[in-house]
Scaffold this motif. Structure first.
Motif, PDB file in Angstrom:
ATOM      1  N   UNK A 103       0.731  -1.259  -0.085  1.00 54.24           N
ATOM      2  CA  UNK A 103       0.057  -0.005   0.183  1.00 54.24           C
ATOM      3  C   UNK A 103       0.889   1.336   0.115  1.00 54.24           C
ATOM      4  N   UNK A 104       1.916   1.166   0.897  1.00 58.05           N
ATOM      5  CA  UNK A 104       2.689   2.512   0.849  1.00 58.05           C
ATOM      6  C   UNK A 104       3.394   2.776  -0.541  1.00 58.05           C
ATOM      7  N   UNK A 105       3.913   1.410  -1.154  1.00 57.42           N
ATOM      8  CA  UNK A 105       4.556   1.683  -2.362  1.00 57.42           C
ATOM      9  C   UNK A 105       3.695   2.108  -3.589  1.00 57.42           C
ATOM     10  N   UNK A 106       2.199   2.089  -3.436  1.00 58.91           N
ATOM     11  CA  UNK A 106       1.422   2.524  -4.353  1.00 58.91           C
ATOM     12  C   UNK A 106       1.489   4.139  -4.522  1.00 58.91           C
ATOM     13  N   UNK A 110       4.478   1.744  -8.098  1.00 60.59           N
ATOM     14  CA  UNK A 110       5.260   0.603  -8.350  1.00 60.59           C
ATOM     15  C   UNK A 110       4.346  -0.760  -8.250  1.00 60.59           C
ATOM     16  N   UNK A 111       3.506  -0.758  -7.843  1.00 61.86           N
ATOM     17  CA  UNK A 111       2.709  -1.836  -7.894  1.00 61.86           C
ATOM     18  C   UNK A 111       2.915  -3.048  -6.715  1.00 61.86           C
ATOM     19  N   UNK A 171      11.542   0.489   0.285  1.00 60.38           N
ATOM     20  CA  UNK A 171      11.848   0.839  -1.140  1.00 60.38           C
ATOM     21  C   UNK A 171      11.470  -0.640  -2.015  1.00 60.38           C
ATOM     22  N   UNK A 172      10.563  -1.217  -1.638  1.00 62.00           N
ATOM     23  CA  UNK A 172       9.919  -2.243  -2.372  1.00 62.00           C
ATOM     24  C   UNK A 172       9.604  -1.763  -3.805  1.00 62.00           C
ATOM     25  N   UNK A 183      10.847  -6.920  -6.857  1.00 65.26           N
ATOM     26  CA  UNK A 183       9.338  -7.400  -6.710  1.00 65.26           C
ATOM     27  C   UNK A 183       9.062  -8.853  -6.263  1.00 65.26           C
ATOM     28  N   UNK A 184      10.005  -9.603  -6.878  1.00 66.90           N
ATOM     29  CA  UNK A 184       9.627 -11.127  -6.765  1.00 66.90           C
ATOM     30  C   UNK A 184      11.032 -11.792  -6.322  1.00 66.90           C
TER      31      UNK A 184
END
Length: 889
Positions: A103-106, A110-111, A171-172, A183-184
Motif C-alpha cells: 500500500x505504501x508503495x502505491x 510501483x505496484x 523501497x519495495x 518485486x519477486x
C-alpha cells in the motif's frame, strides 16, 4: 439375471473367470445395495472395499479422485508442536506489514500484490516455524521455491526477524538506489535472501522437481549427502495451467522423489477470475497427480466444518460439495447467509434439513473463512504427512480464500490480484480482526504504519528460537567458495595441435575436449554432461560406458547392445544426465547443477548440449532463469547455423539463436570457427566461472556438424579469441596498388571467407585479410562498456576498433546467422561496413544449395566484396556484373 459385469467391455474380459457364479453373486449384491440404499451407498461400499484391499496388500489400480474432503480427518491430526497463540500473533504482524508495504508503495505507482500472501500466510508460517531446515545446520538445508506473488509476506517476516529494515520495506520495487527490494524472488537482485527465481510461472514446479532429482544425483555419485534436504515448492492453482508445471510429474514419481513436496494454494482464483469457473480445480489436480503416481493430501476445510460433516448422515453434504463448481463456491464467500441457505443447502431436501440445525454464524464461518489452508493445525498435519510418506513425492492441495483477512472489499473478488492498496479505514478494520496493538495516532500522517512488537518481544524471540532449532534463517542463500583448480593442460593441447589431414566438426571437437577434461583427477568428477536424447547425434556415445548414464535404479536389464564397445550403460552413480526428449527438463537439470555451488556448497561444471534450434528459441525463459539464479556452466548449441544441417529444413535451421542470446547480460556468447578456439574459450571460461575471481556468468557456444580440417593454433591469438576477434590469415598483395579489404567470418562461415579470399586474389587481383570473429557478442559488450565509461569521463577505445584500426579497405562480415548478429558491432568499426547473413526461414537442401540461396557462399562473398570496392570507386562497377555472371549468381 443378466451379469452386469459383462455389459461393458474391459480388460477384465481378457482374463479367465475361474468362478463365474461367485462373480455373479458379487454383482447381484451390489445391485441389491443400489436398489435398497441408493447408488451413493453402493459407491461408498465399493470404495471401502478398494481401501481395504489396498491395506491388505492386494494390487489394484488406485482411484484418481477422492471426495471433496480433507485427506486427514480431524481425529487423525498429530499433536501440534508449537505455541499456536504465539504463531497467530507472528502471522498477524506479517499479514499487516505485507499489506502495508504494498500500500505504501502505491504512492509511487510501483505496484505489488497483496491477496496471494493473504491467502497463503499460514502455509508459509507453519513451514518456517516447524519444517523448513536452514543452512546453518547439518547439510544444505531445504530448498524453498516461494510463490512469486507472495514475496511481500516473505519480506515482512524478514523484517520481523530483523533481517530487513523499514527503509528497505519502503523501497519495495525501487531498487535503483541500491537499498531496495526486488518485486519477486530474484537471486541476482537480492542474493543473500532468494535462492530460486519463481515468478515466471511454471518454471518453479519444473525446477523444483529437477532440483530434488539433482539432490539425489549428488548423493548417489557420493559428491554430497543431501538425504536431509527437502524441496518445497509453493505454487498457485492457476499456475498449474502452465505446461511446464506438470511436465515432469511422472519423472518425480518414477524416481520416487519423496524428498519433494508441492504445496498448491488452491484459492480457486487466477489473475483475472476463477481458475476453473465451471469445474473443480482441486479434483482435477488430484486426478492429475494421483495418475502420475504422487501422494495427494487434500487440506480443504477448517475445523468449523467438522460439525457439518458430523451432521451429514446421508452423504448429501459431500455430494453437494463435489458438484458445486469453483466459481459458484467463490460466490458463496461474497454473499449473505440467506443466499447460501437457498442456493447451497436448498439443492436437496436432506441438505435443507441439515441447514435447519445450523446457526447463521456457523454458516458464515464455514463459507466465508474456514478453510484448511488458514488453520495451522491442518497445515501442520499435511506437512507432517508429506515428510513421513516414503516412496513418492507429495502434493498438498490446500484450499484458501484469496485476500483472506483483507476485508470484504478484497476477499474472493475477481479483481483482487490487481488491487494494490487498502484504505486507512480498511487497515483499521484489519487491525481489529488481527488484534494488533496499533493506535489510531499511528495513522495521523495519512500513511499506514509498519508494525513491530520489538526486537526483544516474545513474538520475535519465539520466531528466532524456532529458526535456530531448524538451522538458521530461511529463505537464505549462501555462497561458498567456488574456486576449482585449473585442469591439466594436456586436454587443451590436443586441440591446439589441430587435426592434421583428418576432418573434424567443431561439435566433435567440443565433445572430445570435455571427454578429456572429465578424466582430470581434480575436477573431472565435477563435470555434469546433460543431453536431451541426442547424445549419438553429437558423438557422445563414447561417454556411455566410461561415464555412465545416471539412473537411481542403476541398470536392471541387459542392454541390447551389450556386446558393443560403446554400449548403453546406466548406473546409479552415472555422470551423464540423458533426459529423454525434453529440452525443458535438460535445462532444469542444468540450472540445478549450475547453481549447486550456492545451493549445496558443491561446485559442479555442467555442460548442456542440444540441437541449436531447440535451445534459446524453445527454452529461452529458462536461460533467463539461469541468469537470475547466478548459474555457471557451458550451454552448447550444436548443429548450429542456418545452412549446415543438410536436409532437415526450416524447423531445424537456426540462424537467430546468437541474436537471442545477445539479449541476456549473463550469457557470454561465442561462435568459434576452429577446434583450438574452442579449447581457448573453454579454458578461459573455467577460469572466469570457477577461478579465484569467479564471475556470475555462463557460456554459450555454437558448434557445427560440418567436418573440416582443423588447423593448428597460430601464435599469440589467445587474447583475440577470448575478446572476440583476431586476424587469422593475412592476404598477400598481388601488387602494391591492389585493392584491399577485410573479411570477418564467424563459425563455419570462416571457410566461405577463406575461399572468397582465394577467389578475390586469383580472379580479380583483390587482396583480402580474413579475421575470425569468435564472439560478436563480446565485441559488442566491450564496446558498450567503453561507451558507458565515456559518460563517466573515462576515455576507452573498444577492442574491435583497436583490432581493426588502420586495416585497409572496407569491412565485410559474414556468418551463418542473421545479419543483425554481426551488424551489432558496426557502429564501432571505423571502416565502411557491410554484412552478409542468413535472414529468413530455413529450407531443406544441401549445404551448397542453402548457402547459394541465402547468398553467403564463397562466390556470393566474393561478389559482395567487389560491390563494396566498386561503391568506393576502387574497381569498375563492370567487374561486379562480370563476377555475378562468372559465378552464376
Amino acid at each position: 439375471m443378466t451379469d452386469p459385469v459383462a455389459k461393458l467391455p474391459s480388460e477384465l474380459d481378457q482374463l479367465p473367470d475361474r468362478d463365474p457364479e461367485e462373480t455373479a453373486e458379487w454383482a447381484a449384491s451390489l445391485d441389491a445395495v443400489t436398489k435398497a440404499a441408493g447408488p451413493h451407498r453402493a459407491a461408498y461400499l465399493m470404495r471401502r472395499s478398494l481401501q481395504h484391499a489396498e491395506g491388505a496388500g492386494i494390487a489394484l489400480p488406485k482411484l484418481l479422485e477422492s471426495d471433496y474432503v480433507n485427506t486427514i480427518p480431524t481425529s487423525a491430526e498429530p499433536a501440534f508442536d508449537g505455541d499456536l497463540e504465539m504463531e497467530s500473533k507472528i502471522t498477524a504482524w506479517n499479514r499487516w506489514n505485507a499489506a502495508a508495504m504494498v500500500t505504501r508503495g502505491a504512492r509511487y505507482g510501483v505496484g505489488g500484490h497483496i491477496a496471494t500472501f493473504a491467502s497463503a500466510a499460514w502455509l508459509y508460517e507453519t513451514g518456517f516455524n516447524h519444517f523448513f531446515r536452514g543452512k546453518e545446520g547439518d547439510g544444505s538445508g531445504d530448498q524453498l521455491y516461494i510463490q512469486g506473488h507472495a514475496s511481500p509476506g516473505i519480506y515482512a517476516r524478514a523484517f520481523l526477524d530483523g533481517r530487513l529494515s523499514e527503509q528497505q520495506l519502503d523501497n519495495f520495487r525501487q531498487e535503483s538506489g541500491g537499498d531496495g527490494l526486488p518485486s519477486y524472488p530474484h537471486p541476482r537482485r537480492l542474493p543473500w535472501l532468494w535462492e530460486f527465481p519463481t515468478v515466471s510461472m511454471g518454471l518453479g514446479p519444473l525446477s523444483a522437481i529437477y532440483q530434488a532429482r539433482f539432490n539425489r544425483y549428488l548423493t548417489n555419485r557420493k559428491i554430497k549427502d543431501t538425504s536431509n534436504s527437502h524441496v518445497w515448492a509453493f505454487l498457485g492453482d492457476g499456475e498449474m495451467d502452465e505446461p511446464e508445471s506438470t511436465a515432469a510429474l511422472a519423472l518425480a514419481a518414477r524416481e520416487q522423489l519423496d524428498n519433494l513436496t508441492f504445496v498448491i494454494n488452491c484459492n480457486l482464483q487466477r489473475l483475472d477470475g476463477p481458475v476453473r469457473a465451471n469445474f473443480r480445480v482441486v479434483q482435477e489436480l488430484e486426478g492429475a497427480f494421483r495418475g502420475a503416481g504422487w501422494n495427494v493430501v487434500k487440506t480443504l476445510w477448517g475445523s468449523a466444518w467438522d460439525e457439518l460433516f458430523q451432521l451429514d448422515t446421508t452423504g448429501a453434504l459431500i455430494r453437494r460439495l463435489r458438484e458445486v463448481p469453483d466459481a459458484q463456491f467463490q460466490t458463496y464467500a461474497t454473499r449473505d447467509v440467506a443466499y447460501i441457505r437457498e442456493h447451497f443447502f436448498g439443492a436437496e431436501p436432506a441438505l435443507a434439513e441439515l441447514a435447519k440445525l445450523l446457526s447463521d454464524a456457523k454458516i458464515a464461518e464455514c463459507f466465508y473463512s474456514s478453510r484448511g489452508g488458514h488453520e495451522a493445525r491442518k497445515v501442520y498435519a499435511a506437512y507432517r504427512a508429506a515428510l513421513e510418506h516414503k516412496g513418492a513425492p507429495t502434493v498438498i492441495l490446500a484450499q484458501t480464500v484469496k485476500g483472506y483477512t483483507l476485508g470484504k472489499g478484497f476477499e474472493s473478488k475477481n479483481a483482487n490480484h490487481q488491487m494494490k492498496k487498502l484504505s486507512i479505514d480498511e487497515f483499521k478494520s484489519m487491525r481489529e480482526l488481527l488484534g494488533l496493538p496499533i493506535p489510531d495516532s499511528a495513522f495521523e500522517d495519512g500513511l499506514v504504519p509498519y508494525g513491530h512488537p520489538g526486537a526483544d518481544s516474545p513474538e520475535v524471540r519465539y520466531l528466532q528460537e524456532r529458526r535456530a532449532a531448524l538451522g538458521g534463517p530461511a529463505p537464505a542463500r549462501r555462497v561458498h567458495a567456488v574456486e576449482l583448480p585449473q585442469p591439466e593442460e594436456r586436454a587443451f593441447k590436443a586441440l591446439y595441435k589441430g587435426s592434421g589431414k583428418q576432418e573434424m566438426a567443431t561439435t566433435m571437437a567440443f565433445v572430445r575436449l570435455v571427454k578429456d577434461l572429465m578424466r582430470d583427477k581434480e575436477t573431472g568428477r565435477r563435470w555434469v554432461p546433460i543431453v536431451p536424447d541426442e547424445a549419438r547425434t553429437f558423438g557422445m556415445e563414447s561417454l556411455f560406458p566410461s561415464a555412465g548414464i545416471y539412473s537411481p535404479l542403476g541398470q536392471t536389464y541387459e542392454p541390447v547392445d551389450r556386446d558393443q564397445l560403446m554400449y548403453y550403460k546406466e548406473a546409479k552413480d552415472g555422470q551423464i544426465l540423458n533426459e529423454g526428449i525434453t529440452e525443458a527438463g535438460a535445462m532444469a537439470d542444468f540450472i540445478a547443477a549450475a547453481s549447486s555451488y550456492a545451493t549445496h556448497g558443491e561446485t559442479m561444471i555442467p555442460f548442456y548440449i542440444f540441437y541449436s534450434m531447440f535451445g534459446w528459441q524453445r527454452t529461452g525463459d529458462q536461460m533467463w532463469q539461469l541468469a537470475d539464479q547466478l548459474g555457471k556452466g557451458f550451454i552448447v548449441g550444436a548443429t548450429a547455423g542456418r545452412t549446415t544441417l543438410t536436409g532437415e529444413g526450416l524447423q531445424h535451421a537456426d540462424g537467430h539463436s546468437q541474436l537471442i542470446a545477445s539479449t541476456n547480460p549473463a550469457s557470454l556468447n561465442y561462435d568459434p570457427a576452429f577446434a583450438y578456439e574452442i579449447a581457448v574459450i573453454v579454458k578461459d571460461g573455467l577460469r572466469r566461472m570457477y577461478g579465484p575471481q569467479a564471475e556470475d556468468v555462463f557460456y554459450y557456444l555454437t558448434v557445427y556438424n560440418e567436418p573440416k580440417q582443423q588447423p593448428a593454433m597460430p601464435e599469440g591469438v589467445e587474447e583475440g579469441i577470448v575478446k572476440g576477434l583476431y586476424r587469422f590469415k593475412e592476404g598477400t598483395p598481388a601488387s602494391a596498388d591492389a585493392p584491399r579489404l577485410q573479411l570477418l567470418g564467424s563459425g563455419t562461415a570462416i571457410h566461405w571467407a577463406l575461399k572468397a579470399q582465394e577467389l578475390l586474389a586469383a580472379d580479380w587481383g583483390v587482396t583480402a585479410d580474413v579475421w575470425s570473429a569468435t564472439s560478436w557478442g563480446e565485441l559488442r559488450r566491450d564496446a558498450l562498456e567503453c561507451d558507458e565509461a565515456l559518460l563517466r569521463g573515462e576515455e576507452r577505445v573498444p577492442y574491435v576498433t583497436q583490432a581493426l584500426s588502420g586495416a585497409p579497405g572496407p569491412v565485410l562480415a559474414v556468418s551463418d546467422w542473421m545479419r543483425a548478429v554481426p551488424d551489432s558491432i558496426s557502429q564501432w568499426v571505423e571502416q565502411d561496413w557491410s554484412s552478409l547473413g542468413t535472414d529468413g526461414f530455413g529450407l531443406s537442401d544441401t549445404r551448397e544449395g542453402a548457402r547459394r540461396h541465402f547468398g553467403v557462399d564463397a562466390e556470393s562473398v566474393t561478389v559482395a566484396a567487389l560491390a563494396q570496392l566498386a561503391r568506393r570507386g576502387e574497381i569498375p562497377a563492370s567487374k561486379v556484373k562480370e563476377a555475378r555472371e562468372q559465378y552464376g549468381l
